[in-house]
Design an enzyme around this catalytic site. Structure first.
Site, PDB file in Angstrom:
ATOM      1  NE  ARG A 116      23.141 -33.959  29.010  1.00 41.64           N
ATOM      2  CZ  ARG A 116      22.033 -33.534  29.605  1.00 41.64           C
ATOM      3  NH1 ARG A 116      21.079 -32.959  28.867  1.00 41.64           N
ATOM      4  NH2 ARG A 116      21.860 -33.663  30.898  1.00 41.64           N
ATOM      5  CE  LYS A 123      44.797 -33.792  19.751  1.00 44.09           C
ATOM      6  NZ  LYS A 123      46.259 -33.708  19.984  1.00 44.09           N
ATOM      7  CD  GLU A 128      51.547 -26.463  15.103  1.00 41.30           C
ATOM      8  OE1 GLU A 128      51.752 -27.609  14.653  1.00 41.30           O
ATOM      9  OE2 GLU A 128      51.305 -26.240  16.307  1.00 41.30           O
ATOM     10  CE  LYS A 147      44.978 -31.474  13.299  1.00 45.56           C
ATOM     11  NZ  LYS A 147      45.106 -30.287  14.164  1.00 45.56           N
ATOM     12  CD  GLU A 151      47.021 -37.044  20.483  1.00 45.39           C
ATOM     13  OE1 GLU A 151      47.680 -37.049  21.531  1.00 45.39           O
ATOM     14  OE2 GLU A 151      46.665 -36.009  19.887  1.00 45.39           O
ATOM     15  NE  ARG A 203      44.205 -35.315  16.105  1.00 43.20           N
ATOM     16  CZ  ARG A 203      43.017 -34.718  16.121  1.00 43.20           C
ATOM     17  NH1 ARG A 203      41.907 -35.441  16.070  1.00 43.20           N
ATOM     18  NH2 ARG A 203      42.921 -33.405  16.183  1.00 43.20           N
ATOM     19  CG  ASN A 211      50.559 -34.107  20.157  1.00 42.61           C
ATOM     20  OD1 ASN A 211      49.944 -33.048  20.125  1.00 42.61           O
ATOM     21  ND2 ASN A 211      49.951 -35.266  20.352  1.00 42.61           N
ATOM     22  CG  HIS A 255      52.722 -29.709  20.029  1.00 38.45           C
ATOM     23  ND1 HIS A 255      53.332 -29.805  18.797  1.00 38.45           N
ATOM     24  CD2 HIS A 255      51.639 -28.906  19.831  1.00 38.45           C
ATOM     25  CE1 HIS A 255      52.654 -29.101  17.909  1.00 38.45           C
ATOM     26  NE2 HIS A 255      51.624 -28.543  18.514  1.00 38.45           N
ATOM     27  CG  HIS A 287      51.886 -28.116  25.060  1.00 41.34           C
ATOM     28  ND1 HIS A 287      51.053 -29.197  24.924  1.00 41.34           N
ATOM     29  CD2 HIS A 287      51.605 -27.292  24.015  1.00 41.34           C
ATOM     30  CE1 HIS A 287      50.304 -29.036  23.839  1.00 41.34           C
ATOM     31  NE2 HIS A 287      50.627 -27.895  23.277  1.00 41.34           N
ATOM     32  CG  HIS A 302      50.940 -23.294  20.096  1.00 41.99           C
ATOM     33  ND1 HIS A 302      51.175 -24.185  21.120  1.00 41.99           N
ATOM     34  CD2 HIS A 302      50.641 -24.050  18.999  1.00 41.99           C
ATOM     35  CE1 HIS A 302      51.028 -25.424  20.675  1.00 41.99           C
ATOM     36  NE2 HIS A 302      50.696 -25.363  19.389  1.00 41.99           N
TER      37      HIS A 302
END
Length: 355
Positions: free
Chosen positions: A117, A139, A181, A223, A233, A237, A241, A244, A248, A261
């Site tokens: 956990r 993330k 990026e 960031k 997000e 935030r 993206n 992306h 993606h 990526h």
């Protein structure tokens, strides 16, 4: 040594940036640990595992390796890592160390979020992309054939160690992917930084250490500021993206690992810029500057030839940014300014990208 702080109350943590960082005495900044498990891949481990192990000379240090590449950022690798921890009777007070690029960082963070956990972990990013982006912000995720990063959790690291010297060994294609990026940060919120990148192209390509250190620090600070204001997000935030949603889709459609990526994000940013241009937000000169800067860093500015806009739709309709059934896009409405837009229609995309 440069330092950037991610301000999240009791979960705040520092990002330390320095050349030859592995040769420094870091005992005062490393979290105390009796057990340490380093997750990496064989290529990175051959170069840097021994140096990172030496940082934890007072602990029982073990390592777990997965093959290199986006194709291994999977639930299967996640399960194998958990099995390793269980088989070696790793306790809850362990510190996991992500030694590698974005794949290792995302996977390690997800393991850290789930094992017993939640356990502590450190990011030690070894690619430009992971140093400027994925190692910061918490993330974590693995990929699925139906979507990238769709299975994961928010889990902040205790510390990010950025050794800029590792970029000396980074292949040219991986370095270029990281620059996608970097350009993203400039495009979404910092015109002065965009201008600086245009001016510093040659120094960046030559991997000038001082220039790279300042570039990495600037991206991390941007960031960190955004994450401090919107950790999970819910608003701002999402601007990170940019590129992306399209990117993606490229990765998932081609199969993870065919395009890096950053390469997919670069093409995705140009696609987003073309949408903004068609809507009268980004002018022709600005669109050209975006394209030119990405090309200057050897990045693609068009989607794969085999892909049609219809190929993008299934992935974009299940993207994490979809809200109330509406696709949401991050569009650069000017250089250094971006917006979240939810009224781009499928017919509009078909018209813009008659591919």
């Amino acid at each position: 040594m440069q330092k950037v702080e991610v301000q999240l109350g009791e979960r705040s943590y520092p990002i330390l940036i320095q050349s030859e960082l592995f040769q420094q005495n870091l005992q005062q900044v490393l979290p105390p640990a009796r057990q340490v498990v380093i997750l990496s891949n064989p290529l990175v481990a051959e170069l840097y595992l021994a140096q990172v192990q030496a940082l934890f000379s007072q602990a029982d240090v073990r390592h777990f390796l997965i093959p290199d590449g986006e194709a291994y950022k999977t639930l299967s690798s996640f399960e194998q890592a958990l099995c390793f921890l269980l088989e070696h009777k790793i306790n809850r007070d362990v510190v996991l160390v992500a030694l590698g690029g974005g794949v290792i960082g995302d996977l390690t963070g997800f393991v850290a979020a789930c094992y017993q956990r939640g356990v502590r972990f450190i990011q030690v990013p070894t690619t430009l992309l992971s140093q400027v982006d994925s190692s910061v912000g918490g993330k974590t995720a693995v990929n699925h054939p139906l979507g990238k990063n769709m299975i994961g959790a928010f889990k902040q690291p205790d510390l990010v160690l950025i050794n800029t010297s590792v970029l000396d060994s980074l292949p040219k294609r991986e370095f270029a992917a990281g620059m996608a990026e970097v350009v993203k940060y400039a495009l979404i919120a910092d015109l002065a930084f965009f201008n600086w990148l245009e001016q510093q192209q040659q120094a960046i390509q030559a991997r000038d250490k001082a220039v790279l250190a300042e570039m990495i620090r600037h991206c991390c600070q941007m960031k960190a500021d955004i994450v401090s204001r919107d950790e999970t997000e819910q608003g701002e935030r999402a601007l990170l993206n940019l590129g992306h949603t399209f990117g993606h889709a490229i990765e998932a459609h081609l199969g993870y690992g065919h395009w890096l990526h950053g390469e997919a994000v670069a093409a995705g940013m140009v696609m987003a810029a073309r949408v903004a241009h068609s809507r009268g937000d980004l002018n022709t000169h600005e669109l050209k500057r975006v394209t030119n800067l990405l090309q200057a860093f050897d990045l693609p500015v068009s989607p794969p030839e085999a892909m049609r806009i219809q190929d993008f739709m299934p992935y974009m309709k299940t993207d994490k940014k979809v809200l109330a059934g509406k696709m949401r896009f991050i569009l650069p409405v000017a250089l250094g300014q971006s917006a979240i837009v939810d009224n781009v229609t499928e017919s509009e995309l078909l018209t813009i990208f008659s591919l």
